[in-house]
Scaffold this motif. Structure first.
Motif, PDB file in Angstrom:
ATOM      1  N   GLU A 269       0.887  -1.166   0.000  1.00 35.12           N
ATOM      2  CA  GLU A 269       0.000   0.000   0.000  1.00 35.12           C
ATOM      3  C   GLU A 269       0.920   1.210   0.000  1.00 35.12           C
ATOM      4  O   GLU A 269       1.599   1.483   0.983  1.00 35.12           O
TER       5      GLU A 269
ATOM      6  N   ASP B 298      -3.775  -0.188   9.875  1.00 30.56           N
ATOM      7  CA  ASP B 298      -3.814  -1.660   9.934  1.00 30.56           C
ATOM      8  C   ASP B 298      -3.573  -2.257   8.552  1.00 30.56           C
ATOM      9  O   ASP B 298      -2.851  -3.254   8.402  1.00 30.56           O
ATOM     10  N   LEU B 299      -4.177  -1.640   7.530  1.00 40.47           N
ATOM     11  CA  LEU B 299      -3.966  -2.118   6.159  1.00 40.47           C
ATOM     12  C   LEU B 299      -2.498  -1.903   5.764  1.00 40.47           C
ATOM     13  O   LEU B 299      -1.864  -2.790   5.179  1.00 40.47           O
TER      14      LEU B 299
ATOM     15  N   VAL C 182      -3.798   6.939   2.310  1.00 39.37           N
ATOM     16  CA  VAL C 182      -4.499   5.700   2.697  1.00 39.37           C
ATOM     17  C   VAL C 182      -3.820   5.092   3.925  1.00 39.37           C
ATOM     18  O   VAL C 182      -4.486   4.649   4.872  1.00 39.37           O
ATOM     19  N   CYS C 183      -2.480   5.088   3.929  1.00 41.31           N
ATOM     20  CA  CYS C 183      -1.745   4.529   5.085  1.00 41.31           C
ATOM     21  C   CYS C 183      -2.063   5.310   6.355  1.00 41.31           C
ATOM     22  O   CYS C 183      -2.191   4.741   7.441  1.00 41.31           O
ATOM     23  N   GLU C 184      -2.207   6.640   6.223  1.00 42.92           N
ATOM     24  CA  GLU C 184      -2.511   7.487   7.383  1.00 42.92           C
ATOM     25  C   GLU C 184      -3.885   7.139   7.950  1.00 42.92           C
ATOM     26  O   GLU C 184      -4.066   7.028   9.156  1.00 42.92           O
ATOM     27  N   ARG C 185      -4.860   6.933   7.028  1.00 43.01           N
ATOM     28  CA  ARG C 185      -6.242   6.639   7.428  1.00 43.01           C
ATOM     29  C   ARG C 185      -6.402   5.221   7.926  1.00 43.01           C
ATOM     30  O   ARG C 185      -7.257   4.940   8.745  1.00 43.01           O
ATOM     31  N   ASP C 186      -5.622   4.281   7.364  1.00 40.60           N
ATOM     32  CA  ASP C 186      -5.824   2.845   7.640  1.00 40.60           C
ATOM     33  C   ASP C 186      -4.478   2.188   7.968  1.00 40.60           C
ATOM     34  O   ASP C 186      -3.949   1.399   7.187  1.00 40.60           O
TER      35      ASP C 186
END
Ligand SMILES: NC(=O)c1ccc[n+]([C@@H]2O[C@H](COP(=O)([O-])OP(=O)(O)OC[C@H]3O[C@@H](n4cnc5c(N)ncnc54)[C@H](OP(=O)(O)O)[C@@H]3O)[C@@H](O)[C@H]2O)c1
Length: 310
Positions: A70, A81-82, A75-79
């Motif tokens: 990822e 865990d992903l 996106v990494c900031e928001r999720d």
């Protein structure tokens, strides 16, 4: 037969790697995909360690290249865990399966492991990531080196290359705004003129990876951390000016002197590529040449922002 598994063969860099390796006589390449399967790829979810183990046992590769990740900072900031599942735990699971087979593993990382305050950075400079993406990739580097002694991390900066969608790279994602600013009613487009980037062409990275795989095939595997970077510093504003020239658009671009991103980003993470250069490895296509190749293969038609190439 020397067999290479490319994990994440459907992505921006994975596709370039598969294209580069396909031309090698006596090499066999198997690529995996997740949401964008193709007849030539194997379906694999890297969040499933059991599936990874089965894939590696079944395919029995001599080397694996991990391009699945990822890589979008927002996106990494928001999720987180992903980000952790893809950028850390998947690397650990792939490296463990590869180690059991004695296969060499190359894992791709990012210049965002540095804070960008004291460039240029060597492979052994002190990392200090500013955002969740950089932190997850740094943890992924450590997961690889802790799990296998037959592994290598390659850090890369901003990538661009052949695309199937404008948004695939932070370079080509500027094109719709550049084109809109050039239209009759278009407003000037503000472009970041603060962060210094080193855009690097994915076919050049794929060429470098092939050279590294050749070293492993010849019994001289490169281990530890290496870095590869283009050598033309540019802000996004300067990238946009060159894109507008290549597209022959009379764009109205405004340099934005301060960062506007919600996610913190480093100022200048220039990576020193000397470990690879000293081994006689490397290739750099000039930006103006490379970006024209990209735009010729995926022409701007004025109304499409996401499309498949002709
Ligand atoms: N792009 C850049 O500017 C840049 C800069 C520095 C470093 N890097 C690093 O370079 C590497 C390649 O980046 P990229 O730009 O090629 O990324 P990308 O275009 O976003 O491709 C990501 C790949 O990961 C796969 N993937 C996503 N979720 C998966 C899952 N759950 N299981 C299996 N595969 C999954 C995707 O498969 P599907 O598409 O089939 O879902 C795709 O093949 C990454 O490690 C990235 O951190 C990239």
């Amino acid at each position: 037969m020397f067999k290479v598994a490319v994990i994440g063969a459907s992505g921006l860099l994975g596709r370039a790697i598969v294209d580069e390796l396909a031309g090698q006589p006596d090499w066999q390449v198997v690529g995996t995909a997740f949401s964008r399967p193709a007849p030539t790829t194997v379906a694999l979810d890297v969040r499933d360690p059991h599936a990874i183990g089965q894939f590696v046992e079944r395919e029995a590769p001599d080397a694996l290249v991990i391009a699945a990740a990822e890589r979008r900072p927002d996106v990494c900031e928001r999720d987180p865990d992903l980000a952790r599942a893809l950028n850390v735990e998947a690397v650990r699971a792939i490296a463990a399966a590869a180690q059991r087979r004695g296969a060499w593993t190359l894992s791709l990382s990012t210049d965002y492991v540095f804070d960008g305050t004291h460039p240029p950075y060597r492979h052994d400079s002190q990392p200090a990531p500013l955002n969740a993406y950089g932190r997850s990739k740094l943890e992924g580097e450590r997961a690889l080196t802790e799990t296998t002694d037959l592994g290598c991390v390659m850090r890369l900066p901003l990538l661009y290359g052949p695309i199937v969608d404008w948004a695939e790279s932070a370079v080509t994602s500027l094109v719709p705004a550049i084109a809109a600013s050039a239209s009759a009613q278009g407003k000037a487009a503000a472009m970041d003129a603060w962060a210094i980037r080193y855009p690097t062409f994915t076919p050049d990275v794929a060429f470098v990876i092939r050279q590294m795989l050749e070293r492993h095939a010849g019994g001289n595997a490169i281990r530890g951390i290496v870095q590869w970077s283009g050598d033309e510093p540019m802000t996004k504003y300067e990238i946009a000016v060159r894109l507008a020239e290549a597209l022959e658009l009379d764009a109205r671009l405004t340099p934005q002197p301060t960062p506007t991103d919600a996610t913190p980003r480093p100022h200048n993470c220039h990576l020193i590529s000397e470990r690879l250069e000293q081994s006689g490895i490397g290739r750099r296509t000039p930006f103006d040449t490379a970006i024209r190749q990209v735009l010729a293969a995926f022409p701007w038609r004025g109304d499409r922002t996401s499309d498949t190439p002709d």
